[in-house]
Structures are given as structure tokens and as C-alpha cells.
Design an enzyme around this catalytic site. Structure first.
Site, PDB file in Angstrom:
ATOM      1  N   ARG A 113       0.839  -1.227   0.000  1.00 18.79           N
ATOM      2  CA  ARG A 113       0.000   0.000   0.000  1.00 18.79           C
ATOM      3  C   ARG A 113       0.867   1.267   0.000  1.00 18.79           C
ATOM      4  O   ARG A 113       0.532   2.262   0.635  1.00 18.79           O
ATOM      5  CB  ARG A 113      -0.947   0.040   1.212  1.00 18.79           C
ATOM      6  CG  ARG A 113      -1.929  -1.090   1.277  1.00 18.79           C
ATOM      7  CD  ARG A 113      -2.917  -1.098   0.110  1.00 18.79           C
ATOM      8  NE  ARG A 113      -3.733  -2.280   0.211  1.00 18.79           N
ATOM      9  CZ  ARG A 113      -3.396  -3.477  -0.308  1.00 18.79           C
ATOM     10  NH1 ARG A 113      -2.269  -3.620  -0.994  1.00 18.79           N
ATOM     11  NH2 ARG A 113      -4.192  -4.507  -0.158  1.00 18.79           N
TER      12      ARG A 113
ATOM     13  N   SER B  96     -10.626  -0.393   3.838  1.00 20.86           N
ATOM     14  CA  SER B  96      -9.755  -0.589   5.009  1.00 20.86           C
ATOM     15  C   SER B  96      -9.205   0.752   5.471  1.00 20.86           C
ATOM     16  O   SER B  96      -8.575   1.464   4.691  1.00 20.86           O
ATOM     17  CB  SER B  96      -8.575  -1.489   4.650  1.00 20.86           C
ATOM     18  OG  SER B  96      -9.045  -2.688   4.127  1.00 20.86           O
TER      19      SER B  96
ATOM     20  N   GLU C 139      -4.356   3.740   6.299  1.00 20.44           N
ATOM     21  CA  GLU C 139      -4.227   3.565   4.849  1.00 20.44           C
ATOM     22  C   GLU C 139      -4.897   4.741   4.139  1.00 20.44           C
ATOM     23  O   GLU C 139      -4.449   5.200   3.099  1.00 20.44           O
ATOM     24  CB  GLU C 139      -4.900   2.237   4.446  1.00 20.44           C
ATOM     25  CG  GLU C 139      -4.792   1.933   2.972  1.00 20.44           C
ATOM     26  CD  GLU C 139      -5.467   0.622   2.580  1.00 20.44           C
ATOM     27  OE1 GLU C 139      -5.298  -0.391   3.281  1.00 20.44           O
ATOM     28  OE2 GLU C 139      -6.179   0.631   1.569  1.00 20.44           O
TER      29      GLU C 139
HETATM   30  C1  LIG Z   1     -15.484  -0.184  -0.275  1.00 16.45           C
HETATM   31  C2  LIG Z   1     -14.025   0.045  -0.557  1.00 16.45           C
HETATM   32  C3  LIG Z   1     -13.187  -1.036  -0.750  1.00 16.45           C
HETATM   33  C4  LIG Z   1     -11.829  -0.847  -1.028  1.00 16.45           C
HETATM   34  N1  LIG Z   1     -11.039  -1.950  -1.232  1.00 16.45           N
HETATM   35  C5  LIG Z   1      -9.733  -1.781  -1.524  1.00 16.45           C
HETATM   36  C6  LIG Z   1      -8.896  -2.922  -1.773  1.00 16.45           C
HETATM   37  O1  LIG Z   1      -9.346  -4.072  -1.752  1.00 16.45           O
HETATM   38  N2  LIG Z   1      -7.589  -2.709  -2.051  1.00 16.45           N
HETATM   39  C7  LIG Z   1      -7.060  -1.453  -2.109  1.00 16.45           C
HETATM   40  O2  LIG Z   1      -5.853  -1.342  -2.385  1.00 16.45           O
HETATM   41  N3  LIG Z   1      -7.828  -0.369  -1.894  1.00 16.45           N
HETATM   42  C8  LIG Z   1      -9.141  -0.489  -1.606  1.00 16.45           C
HETATM   43  N4  LIG Z   1      -9.923   0.605  -1.368  1.00 16.45           N
HETATM   44  C9  LIG Z   1      -9.318   1.941  -1.403  1.00 16.45           C
HETATM   45  C10 LIG Z   1      -9.460   2.665  -2.762  1.00 16.45           C
HETATM   46  O3  LIG Z   1     -10.444   2.066  -3.543  1.00 16.45           O
HETATM   47  C11 LIG Z   1      -8.137   2.689  -3.540  1.00 16.45           C
HETATM   48  O4  LIG Z   1      -7.112   3.258  -2.765  1.00 16.45           O
HETATM   49  C12 LIG Z   1      -8.262   3.450  -4.858  1.00 16.45           C
HETATM   50  O5  LIG Z   1      -7.095   3.266  -5.628  1.00 16.45           O
HETATM   51  C13 LIG Z   1      -8.493   4.934  -4.656  1.00 16.45           C
HETATM   52  O6  LIG Z   1      -8.784   5.505  -5.905  1.00 16.45           O
HETATM   53  P1  LIG Z   1      -9.471   6.915  -6.033  1.00 16.45           P
HETATM   54  O7  LIG Z   1      -9.435   7.297  -7.462  1.00 16.45           O
HETATM   55  O8  LIG Z   1     -10.780   6.908  -5.388  1.00 16.45           O
HETATM   56  O9  LIG Z   1      -8.428   7.806  -5.220  1.00 16.45           O
HETATM   57  P2  LIG Z   1      -8.757   9.118  -4.370  1.00 16.45           P
HETATM   58  O10 LIG Z   1      -9.424   8.728  -3.103  1.00 16.45           O
HETATM   59  O11 LIG Z   1      -9.421  10.126  -5.210  1.00 16.45           O
HETATM   60  O12 LIG Z   1      -7.285   9.590  -4.046  1.00 16.45           O
HETATM   61  C14 LIG Z   1      -6.452   8.820  -3.211  1.00 16.45           C
HETATM   62  C15 LIG Z   1      -5.074   9.508  -3.107  1.00 16.45           C
HETATM   63  O13 LIG Z   1      -4.437   9.479  -4.372  1.00 16.45           O
HETATM   64  C16 LIG Z   1      -4.214  10.803  -4.869  1.00 16.45           C
HETATM   65  N5  LIG Z   1      -4.514  10.751  -6.307  1.00 16.45           N
HETATM   66  C17 LIG Z   1      -5.658  10.268  -6.873  1.00 16.45           C
HETATM   67  N6  LIG Z   1      -5.549  10.303  -8.217  1.00 16.45           N
HETATM   68  C18 LIG Z   1      -4.335  10.835  -8.494  1.00 16.45           C
HETATM   69  C19 LIG Z   1      -3.625  11.135  -9.705  1.00 16.45           C
HETATM   70  N7  LIG Z   1      -4.162  10.905 -10.910  1.00 16.45           N
HETATM   71  N8  LIG Z   1      -2.390  11.690  -9.620  1.00 16.45           N
HETATM   72  C20 LIG Z   1      -1.819  11.923  -8.410  1.00 16.45           C
HETATM   73  N9  LIG Z   1      -2.435  11.661  -7.233  1.00 16.45           N
HETATM   74  C21 LIG Z   1      -3.665  11.108  -7.277  1.00 16.45           C
HETATM   75  C22 LIG Z   1      -5.143  11.706  -4.077  1.00 16.45           C
HETATM   76  O14 LIG Z   1      -4.613  13.017  -3.955  1.00 16.45           O
HETATM   77  C23 LIG Z   1      -5.189  10.993  -2.731  1.00 16.45           C
HETATM   78  O15 LIG Z   1      -4.048  11.317  -1.958  1.00 16.45           O
HETATM   79  C24 LIG Z   1     -11.299   0.459  -1.107  1.00 16.45           C
HETATM   80  C25 LIG Z   1     -12.160   1.548  -0.916  1.00 16.45           C
HETATM   81  C26 LIG Z   1     -13.503   1.352  -0.651  1.00 16.45           C
HETATM   82  C27 LIG Z   1     -14.403   2.539  -0.489  1.00 16.45           C
END
Ligand SMILES: Cc1cc2nc3c(=O)[nH]c(=O)nc-3n(C[C@H](O)[C@H](O)[C@H](O)COP(=O)(O)OP(=O)(O)OC[C@H]3O[C@@H](n4cnc5c(N)ncnc54)[C@H](O)[C@@H]3O)c2cc1C
Length: 350
Positions: A175, A249, A345
Site C-alpha cells: 500500500r 480498510s 491507509e
Molecule cells: C469499499 C471500498 C473497498 C476498497 N477496497 C480496496 C482494496 O481491496 N484494495 C485497495 O488497495 N484499496 C481499496 N480501497 C481503497 C481505494 O479504492 C483505492 O485506494 C483506490 O485506488 C483509490 O482511488 P481513487 O481514485 O478513489 O483515489 P482518491 O481517493 O481520489 O485519491 C487517493 C489519493 O491518491 C491521490 N490521487 C488520486 N488520483 C491521483 C492522480 N491521478 N495523480 C496523483 N495523485 C492522485 C489523491 O490526492 C489521494 O491522496 C477500497 C475503498 C472502498 C471505499
């Protein structure tokens, strides 16, 4: 004002929305406002935005599924909506795909499955965008993004220059990546390139995948079968953010030394662990939190989920600050009971 700068000004103003409520843009469903909100759907649009918003505090947002806002955001939120899935190389064994950072991760998974390309089926239904997938090296059911990652392109915020990052340069860990550490808030990831297999080796040994396949009478699974099984398991275990606000998580599973683990075993015979290397093991944070009596605890409109101790939830219009405070209480408690410091996380904003 020079006519050209006037044109940019007008164009810029059109791209910026003011005083936007972020509730629909974060899966925790926290109702806070941002001073400015700017979606962008191309590298050029991002470049011109960056040149205009230099003096503001910036936050890049994808699907908002791994962030927790503690209060209003006083800068500019840049929302990545760069789309496109491009097949850039293909041979008998593999395909190489370059994917826009704003593509929804699960849409990419479904696309690859429909084509018969394997490698990310175990990562089905993880919310969020492609651009965020390398940020924390997303992982589930024995697979991490680093296993299929080739490279990524990212725009440097300070210079507006596009850089290519190799696998090594991303410094992937559990992570973790360089974008959460040394290069935090320095780059906007615009595309990610993955290598997938036309003859995939399925990985069904994790979690309940095998059991789920068995219950469906599937003996020779395809990547679609594995994806369907993962989707069913996730739906039965994790709260749907559309119904209960959460970011998956909340904590990472801590890695501790084998000697620390053996010490803990004397008091807690059943403490589970996964081998990391000869000296270290990983302990499920959910187990530690559950054992400490936090599972299902509710404090008005927020709390710890009743089935998943690792998931903190917003039942109804909770404040981000309260959820952060709850996470601090949990961290302190686990430290006292087990001598283990949990790490969050989820990205706490502000
Ligand atoms: C129900 C649920 C289940 C989940 N299960 C998992 C799992 O099994 N495994 C896992 O690893 N994660 C899991 N996650 C966490 C999440 O889905 C991941 O971390 C996902 O990659 C986040 O993507 P996002 O686009 O929503 O990021 P955001 O929440 O929009 O951003 C997350 C971080 O990344 C940065 N960021 C986003 N996009 C960019 C970009 N293009 N360039 C630079 N920085 C950027 C943001 O500034 C922030 O710091 C889960 C979340 C939920 C709600």
C-alpha cells in the site's frame, strides 16, 4: 490585459467551479466544501489549469475512495477525468494497455475480462480511478497492481513537464509508492500502462475464492469466473459506500518482527499472521481491532463497521474530524494492548 491572457482567464474561469460541496466526490460521504473544483479531461487542460492555480493549495482527486476530509478545503481540487484505454502493443502472450488516469478502475477490469486478458481479475470491484491505482499499489486477494504495472506518465506540478516513471522508480511497497512518500503532492498521474496476459495463471488461493468457485460448481475457472467470485465475496463482506459512507480498510495490516509476534503469542494464542520474510510477519489489523472490542461500536452517526473491524463508517452526515479522532483512539488502544502502532491507509486531508 493582453488579449491572449484574457482568453486564458475566461477559459480558466469556465473550468473552475466555486464553493462546491464534496459529498458526492468522496465515498465517505463527508459534506465539506472546496473553494474551487476543477475537473479536467486532457493533459493540455491540466497544464493550463496548473499554470493558473500555482499559488493555491492543490489536491488531485480521482474517485475519492481513499480520502477523508477533516474540514473545508481552501484551495483547488483538480478532478482527474482523463479517459481512454489504448492497446499499444500485442503479441501471442501479452497485451500492453495505456489507460487514462480518469478511467474507473473496475471499468478497466471488466474491459480486460471481456477481451480475455488476465492479470487484474482479483482486483475486481476496487473503487476508484486508474490514476490512483499506483498511488498505494492497490491490492486484493493475492494480487497487487505492481504485478502488472509497466510504467506511468505524470505531470510535474511545479514545472508542468510530463515524466515517465518505470516500475523501479515508483518504489512500490505494501500500500505504498514513491507518490505517497518523497513525491507526495508533486505529480499528477495522467496515464498508467499495464501488461496483461493472454494465457493467465489464475490465482485462486487467497481468501474465499476457491470456496466461492466450489459453491458455484466451477472446476475449471476462467478469469471471468474468478472476477465474479471476487465480486460476490466483496459484496458480502464490505459495506457499499452508496449505502454507508466508508473508504474500505482504514488501517494497513501491520508488519512486526517474528520475536514480537512470538511474544504476543504467549498471551494471545490465536493471533493470526502471514509470513513476510524470515524475520517479519504481517498481522491482520482487523483482528487486533476486533479483539480490542471496537467492532460494531457506534458513536452517534459514525463508528466501526459491525462486520468489518477494519472499516470505519459514516452512517449519516458525520464529521471527518470525528472519524479521525476515533481512528486515533483505536491506534492508541492497539498500541497499549499489543505494542503495535497501526498506520492509516486512508489519506487524511487537512
Ligand atoms: C469499499 C471500498 C473497498 C476498497 N477496497 C480496496 C482494496 O481491496 N484494495 C485497495 O488497495 N484499496 C481499496 N480501497 C481503497 C481505494 O479504492 C483505492 O485506494 C483506490 O485506488 C483509490 O482511488 P481513487 O481514485 O478513489 O483515489 P482518491 O481517493 O481520489 O485519491 C487517493 C489519493 O491518491 C491521490 N490521487 C488520486 N488520483 C491521483 C492522480 N491521478 N495523480 C496523483 N495523485 C492522485 C489523491 O490526492 C489521494 O491522496 C477500497 C475503498 C472502498 C471505499
Amino acid at each position: 490585459m493582453h488579449p491572449k491572457s484574457n482568453y486564458i482567464r475566461i477559459k480558466f474561469d469556465k473550468m473552475l467551479q466555486e464553493n462546491v460541496n464534496l459529498k458526492p466526490f468522496n465515498t465517505f460521504g463527508i459534506s465539506v466544501r472546496t473553494k474551487y473544483f476543477a475537473p479536467f479531461s486532457s493533459e493540455n487542460a491540466l497544464k493550463s489549469l496548473l499554470s493558473e492555480v500555482k499559488n493555491h493549495e492543490l489536491l488531485i482527486l480521482g474517485g475519492g475512495s481513499n480520502v477523508l476530509f477533516q474540514g473545508n478545503f481552501h484551495g483547488v481540487i483538480l478532478r482527474n477525468e482523463i479517459k481512454g484505454i489504448e492497446l499499444i502493443e500485442e503479441n501471442d502472450q501479452n497485451v500492453i494497455l495505456k489507460v487514462g488516469a480518469g478511467v474507473v478502475w473496475h471499468d478497466l477490469v471488466l474491459h480486460t475480462i471481456s477481451k480475455g486478458w488476465g492479470g487484474i481479475e482479483n482486483l475486481s470491484l476496487i473503487p476508484g480511478s486508474v490514476g490512483a491505482s499506483p498511488m498505494q499499489n492497490i491490492g486484493a486477494y493475492g494480487v497487487e497492481i505492481k504485478d502488472v504495472f509497466e510504467s506511468l506518465e505524470a505531470l510535474e506540478i511545479a514545472t508542468g513537464k510530463l515524466h515517465t516513471f518505470s516500475h523501479e522508480a515508483c518504489q512500490f511497497g505494501y500500500r505504498e509508492s514513491v507518490f505517497k512518500k518523497a513525491l507526495k503532492n508533486k505529480f499528477v498521474i495522467t496515464s498508467v500502462t499495464y501488461k496483461l496476459s493472454k494465457h493467465p495463471q489464475l490465482n485462486t488461493s487467497y481468501g474465499a475464492i476457491e470456496e466461492e468457485l466450489k459453491s458455484r460448481n466451477i472446476t475449471k475457472p476462467t478469469i471471468k469466473d474468478v472476477s465474479d467470485a471476487v465480486i460476490a465475496i466483496r459484496q458480502s463482506k464490505l459495506p457499499d459506500p452508496k449505502e454507508i459512507g466508508n473508504a474500505g480498510s482504514f488501517f494497513k495490516n501491520p508488519v512486526i518482527s517474528l520475536s514480537h509476534y512470538e511474544e504476543l503469542q504467549k498471551k494471545h494464542e490465536n493471533i493470526p499472521s502471514y509470513k513476510v520474510d524470515e524475520q517479519n510477519v504481517k498481522v491482520p489489523a482487523g483482528w487486533l481491532i476486533d479483539q480490542s472490542g471496537w467492532k460494531g461500536k457506534t458513536f452517534g452517526n459514525y463508528g466501526v463497521h459491525k462486520r468489518q473491524a477494519l472499516v470505519l463508517v459514516n452512517y449519516d452526515d458525520a464529521k471527518g474530524k470525528d472519524i479521525v479522532q476515533l481512528s486515533e483512539q483505536i491506534i492508541e488502544d492497539i498500541e497499549q494492548r499489543f505494542g503495535i502502532t497501526l498506520e492509516r491507509e486512508v489519506n487524511i486531508i487537512l
